[in-house]
Design a protein around this motif. Sequence first.
Motif, PDB file in Angstrom:
ATOM      1  N   THR B  56       0.851  -1.193   0.000  1.00  0.00           N
ATOM      2  CA  THR B  56       0.000   0.000   0.000  1.00  0.00           C
ATOM      3  C   THR B  56       0.884   1.239   0.000  1.00  0.00           C
ATOM      4  O   THR B  56       1.777   1.357   0.835  1.00  0.00           O
ATOM      5  N   VAL B  58       2.062   4.664   0.962  1.00  0.00           N
ATOM      6  CA  VAL B  58       1.779   5.551   2.093  1.00  0.00           C
ATOM      7  C   VAL B  58       2.332   6.959   1.887  1.00  0.00           C
ATOM      8  O   VAL B  58       1.827   7.914   2.476  1.00  0.00           O
ATOM      9  N   TYR B  59       3.334   7.099   1.052  1.00  0.00           N
ATOM     10  CA  TYR B  59       3.968   8.422   0.906  1.00  0.00           C
ATOM     11  C   TYR B  59       4.615   8.499  -0.472  1.00  0.00           C
ATOM     12  O   TYR B  59       5.340   7.599  -0.873  1.00  0.00           O
ATOM     13  N   ARG B  60       4.304   9.565  -1.185  1.00  0.00           N
ATOM     14  CA  ARG B  60       4.913   9.740  -2.509  1.00  0.00           C
ATOM     15  C   ARG B  60       5.424  11.172  -2.613  1.00  0.00           C
ATOM     16  O   ARG B  60       4.729  12.107  -2.212  1.00  0.00           O
ATOM     17  N   VAL B  61       6.616  11.345  -3.126  1.00  0.00           N
ATOM     18  CA  VAL B  61       7.221  12.666  -3.224  1.00  0.00           C
ATOM     19  C   VAL B  61       7.642  12.920  -4.664  1.00  0.00           C
ATOM     20  O   VAL B  61       8.224  12.061  -5.311  1.00  0.00           O
ATOM     21  N   GLU B  62       7.308  14.122  -5.151  1.00  0.00           N
ATOM     22  CA  GLU B  62       7.798  14.568  -6.453  1.00  0.00           C
ATOM     23  C   GLU B  62       8.926  15.540  -6.177  1.00  0.00           C
ATOM     24  O   GLU B  62       8.737  16.549  -5.503  1.00  0.00           O
ATOM     25  N   LEU B  63      10.101  15.264  -6.708  1.00  0.00           N
ATOM     26  CA  LEU B  63      11.248  16.118  -6.440  1.00  0.00           C
ATOM     27  C   LEU B  63      11.536  17.026  -7.627  1.00  0.00           C
ATOM     28  O   LEU B  63      11.319  16.652  -8.769  1.00  0.00           O
ATOM     29  N   ALA B  74      12.297  12.638   5.234  1.00  0.00           N
ATOM     30  CA  ALA B  74      11.881  12.046   6.500  1.00  0.00           C
ATOM     31  C   ALA B  74      10.394  12.274   6.670  1.00  0.00           C
ATOM     32  O   ALA B  74       9.896  13.371   6.417  1.00  0.00           O
TER      33      ALA B  74
END
Lengths: 158, 106
Positions: B56, B58-63, B74
Amino acid sequence: MGTTRREFLILAAISLAVPEAARAQLDPNLAANRKAAFQEALRRIVGDAQVRRGRVKLRLPPLIDNGNSVPLAVAVESPMTQADHVRAIHVLTEKNPLPDVVSVRLGPRAGRATLATRVRLADTQSVTAIAQMSDGSFWSDSAEVVVTLSACLEEGLI
Amino acid sequence: MARAVVTVPARATRGEIVEVKTLAQHPMETGFRRTQTGELIPRDIIRRFTCTYNGTEVYRVELHPAMSANPLIAFSTIAAETGTLAFQWVGDNGYSVTETASISVE
């Protein structure tokens, strides 16, 4: 299908207005362009929605020696339940060559709506964090940072 | 080859919010810098980071280029069940690194 008189007048008005917009794009004033880019990025994120201050806490050092690595932390007040959670966090700058810094997608499984990272800042400027809640509302916080050594040394940017 | 380091507590109680720290080795070349001869150094950054907990997301980051070299990310997640957290960094020039960490929840 032919063009009606009304359509022709509308098209004529648009074609007269466009060079005006193009001239604004070619503005030699870099600062104004960056500000426009910031507004554009902001509009892309929030659309026409209203952005309210509060609920978001953006932590940045007030003075930083090296703009290449600035510790940044965002925390959003939210119960983080299925019904009420933070959907996204965005960080934008006003004077970097590109306004976007980082965008986060999260949900109730994150437990807490936080982000801690390190960013580059091109100049002494204000940094904005925007959070999108599950109900579609937007909240923001800004912080001013004084940068003594810029991340991207380039002419014309003071 | 590029390396990544993740810090996840080995054990946690059910429902506890745990801190996750990740660090990927990457220069994050902005595409705005020039060499001494004036040529633009092409952009080479990590574009996306995802963390999945037992499948699943839980956290997605676009850099973006404004992220520092060796990006630190973090965040926190709820220790729902015993399993693995899988991390993936995807970037320019075919950069792709995966890392996993296991967590036991009681």
